[in-house]
Design a protein around this motif. Structure first.
Motif, mmCIF file in Angstrom:
data_model
loop_
_atom_site.group_PDB
_atom_site.id
_atom_site.type_symbol
_atom_site.label_atom_id
_atom_site.label_comp_id
_atom_site.label_asym_id
_atom_site.label_seq_id
_atom_site.Cartn_x
_atom_site.Cartn_y
_atom_site.Cartn_z
ATOM 1 N N GLU A 1 0.847 -1.188 0.000
ATOM 2 C CA GLU A 1 0.000 0.000 0.000
ATOM 3 C C GLU A 1 0.887 1.244 0.000
ATOM 4 O O GLU A 1 2.013 1.212 0.515
ATOM 5 N N GLU B 1 -12.430 -2.046 2.532
ATOM 6 C CA GLU B 1 -13.014 -1.874 3.874
ATOM 7 C C GLU B 1 -14.114 -0.808 3.909
ATOM 8 O O GLU B 1 -14.098 0.092 4.752
ATOM 9 N N GLU C 1 -6.326 -9.200 3.711
ATOM 10 C CA GLU C 1 -5.445 -8.565 4.699
ATOM 11 C C GLU C 1 -5.468 -9.438 5.936
ATOM 12 O O GLU C 1 -6.537 -9.675 6.517
HETATM 13 O O1 AHR Z 1 -2.951 -2.798 6.172
HETATM 14 C C1 AHR Z 1 -3.105 -1.591 6.841
HETATM 15 C C2 AHR Z 1 -4.530 -1.076 6.801
HETATM 16 O O2 AHR Z 1 -5.349 -1.936 7.520
HETATM 17 C C3 AHR Z 1 -5.167 -0.995 5.442
HETATM 18 O O3 AHR Z 1 -4.893 0.200 4.792
HETATM 19 C C4 AHR Z 1 -6.622 -1.094 5.751
HETATM 20 O O4 AHR Z 1 -7.341 -1.685 4.701
HETATM 21 C C5 AHR Z 1 -6.679 -1.889 7.033
HETATM 22 O O5 AHR Z 1 -7.488 -1.290 7.969
#
Ligand code: AHR
Length: 503
Positions: free
Chosen positions: A27, A173, A292
């Motif tokens: 990210e 999310e 994730e």
């Molecule tokens: O992985 C870190 C963060 O965790 C991501 O940006 C988000 O999708 C999640 O809350």
């Protein structure tokens, strides 16, 4: 000495492992991109500024897919900012992480980096501040070969061939109030269904992941899944799950059993997805994309506090978890749970890959090294491909405050793709007792041990640093196994990869 038993058989095949279970995530957050995978001027940087030392470690992990560019970041990202001549790319405020984004690394660099690292991209579209039209434009830029505006834009930027990105996340999310452009389940269901439909009209070969819940404790779970999937069932292929665990209260016995919660979470998502299947009278089965997952807590609260009044900075060190021995055991147990659900969990992305809650750490201008959690991921990725076998397991139990009675043994058995090897991944959750594991590989005949790899450290809080790898695997020389039956001793608080020759 604890005594446990594991029986499996050649004919007891449970599910094929989808290799995308060993995917990960980059990210635009902290130093994941800038000084993580991309650092022009670094002694290890190639002509594109990609760190070769980091790529070597990623290649070692054999990561098939990398999710990009977020995460929370994607929900206020304008992808066009990151393509075309660098000098024309704008500096932006990233509201998700309160950071300055230079856009020096964008979509075209990500595609080239993925190729160099031997992985594929899984692209997320912005359904927070943007929507359907933008998602379709981005898809056109990435995947279409036509004399049309965005495909032509890619070509003008020097990339004549489409990238052919197969996997697409419909936002990130969107159930979370922290998400820019957060939505109710009904709002998200509509935008996901409509966006997904339009995207598949542009490129029917893609696969779509709808946002599921951001964690098992979300107030809207599992209603979210029911509503989203009932609306978007025909369009989407996977529902996402996100899950991070912590040991804030220092209750290690419970922490080591975190995957008990993951197991329940997966089962509930399957139930919600199958309910939607019944309601929509569909013949299709929705897969799970656990896109994730990890342990995340060491620096989380400090980061949240620091971000409140952080000056606008480019690539500040955020979410730089330093993982210890017990975190590696939790990661190993989570991988075992995913493998046991391989029939439905088709994609999983360890979050993340470099510097940000990651198995790989770097120093700006300095080295790259393996965190403790690197190893269970490595062993699973190397030896956890093939077919998951059914196993009959008996193990003594212990009682922990969060999950009640939990077995000391966590295990799964895998038959390799070439059917030449059976690998058992096993964690002994006892903090102080050895476990004698009696293994019976019924129909496999005269199996013998190839190697027993062990990861442990007497100190559950031991960490790896750039200078010293305190938590690293060893090959056990005291283990032996012949004739398809035998016993293996698992040391306390250990992650074990037991590889047997199947024929
Ligand atoms: O992985 C870190 C963060 O965790 C991501 O940006 C988000 O999708 C999640 O809350």
């Amino acid at each position: 000495m604890l005594k446990a038993r594991l029986v499996t058989d050649k004919d007891m095949r449970k599910a094929a492992v989808d290799n995308r279970l060993y995917s990960s995530f980059i990210e635009h957050l902290g130093r994941a991109v800038y000084s993580g995978i991309y650092e022009p001027g670094h002694p290890e940087a190639d002509e594109n500024g990609f760190r070769r030392d980091v790529i070597d470690l990623i290649r070692e992990l054999k990561v098939p897919v990398v999710r990009y560019p977020g995460g929370n970041f994607v929900s206020c990202y304008r992808w066009e900012d990151g393509v075309g001549p660098r000098e024309r790319r704008p500096m932006r405020l990233d509201a998700a992480w309160r950071t300055l984004e230079s856009n020096a690394f964008g979509l075209d660099e990500a595609a080239l980096w993925a190729k160099t690292a031997g992985t594929d991209l899984m692209m997320a579209v912005n359904l927070g501040t943007r929507g359907l039209q933008d998602a379709v434009n981005l898809l056109e830029y990435c995947n279409i070969d036509a004399p049309s505006k965005y495909a032509a834009m890619r070509k003008e930027n020097g990339h004549s061939d489409p990238y052919g990105i197969k996997l697409w996340c419909l936002g990130n999310e969107m159930d979370g109030t922290w998400q820019t452009g957060h939505k109710t389940p009904q709002e998200y269901a509509r935008i996901a269904a409509e966006t997904g439909r339009a995207m598949k009209r542009i490129d029917p070969s893609i696969e779509l992941v709808a946002c599921g819940s951001s964690g098992s404790s979300m107030r809207t779970f599992p209603e979210w899944e029911r509503i989203v999937l009932t609306e978007a069932y025909d369009t989407v292929d996977y529902i996402s799950m996100h899950q991070y665990y912590d040991n804030y209260d220092g209750d290690t016995s419970s922490f080591l059993a975190s995957n008990v919660d993951l197991d329940r979470f997966i089962r509930s998502v399957i139930t919600a997805a199958d309910y939607a299947k019944a309601v929509t009278r569909s013949s299709k089965t929705i897969g799970i994309s656990l896109d994730e997952w990890n342990v995340w807590y060491h620096v989380r609260r400090e980061d949240e506090k620091a971000m409140e009044d952080m000056p606008w900075t480019e690539a500040p060190p955020l979410c730089e978890e330093i993982y210890n021995t017990e975190d590696a055991l939790v990661v190993g147990c989570m991988l075992i749970t995913m493998l046991r659900h391989a029939e439905r969990v088709r994609i999983a992305c360890m979050a993340q890959l470099v510097n940000v809650i990651a198995p790989i750490m770097t120093r700006r201008g300095g080295g790259a090294w393996r965190q403790t959690i690197f190893y269970p991921f490595l062993h699973s990725s190397l030896y956890g491909r093939g077919t998951v076998l059914e196993e009959a397991v008996s193990s003594p139990l212990y009682s922990c405050s969060k999950y009640g009675d939990v077995p000391y043994l966590e295990s799964v058995a895998i038959l390799s793709e070439d059917e030449e090897e059976v690998t058992i991944f096993a964690v002994n959750r006892s903090l102080d007792e050895d476990m004698e594991l009696s293994v019976d590989l019924r129909g496999f005949g005269d199996c013998s041990l190839i190697e027993h790899i062990e990861l442990r450290n007497d100190d559950l809080k031991a960490i790896n640093t750039e200078e010293k790898e305190n938590v690293r695997p060893i090959v056990r020389t005291d283990s032996s196994f012949t004739g398809g039956r035998g016993t293996i001793v698992l040391h306390p608080a250990s992650w074990n990869t037991i590889r047997m020759k199947a024929r």
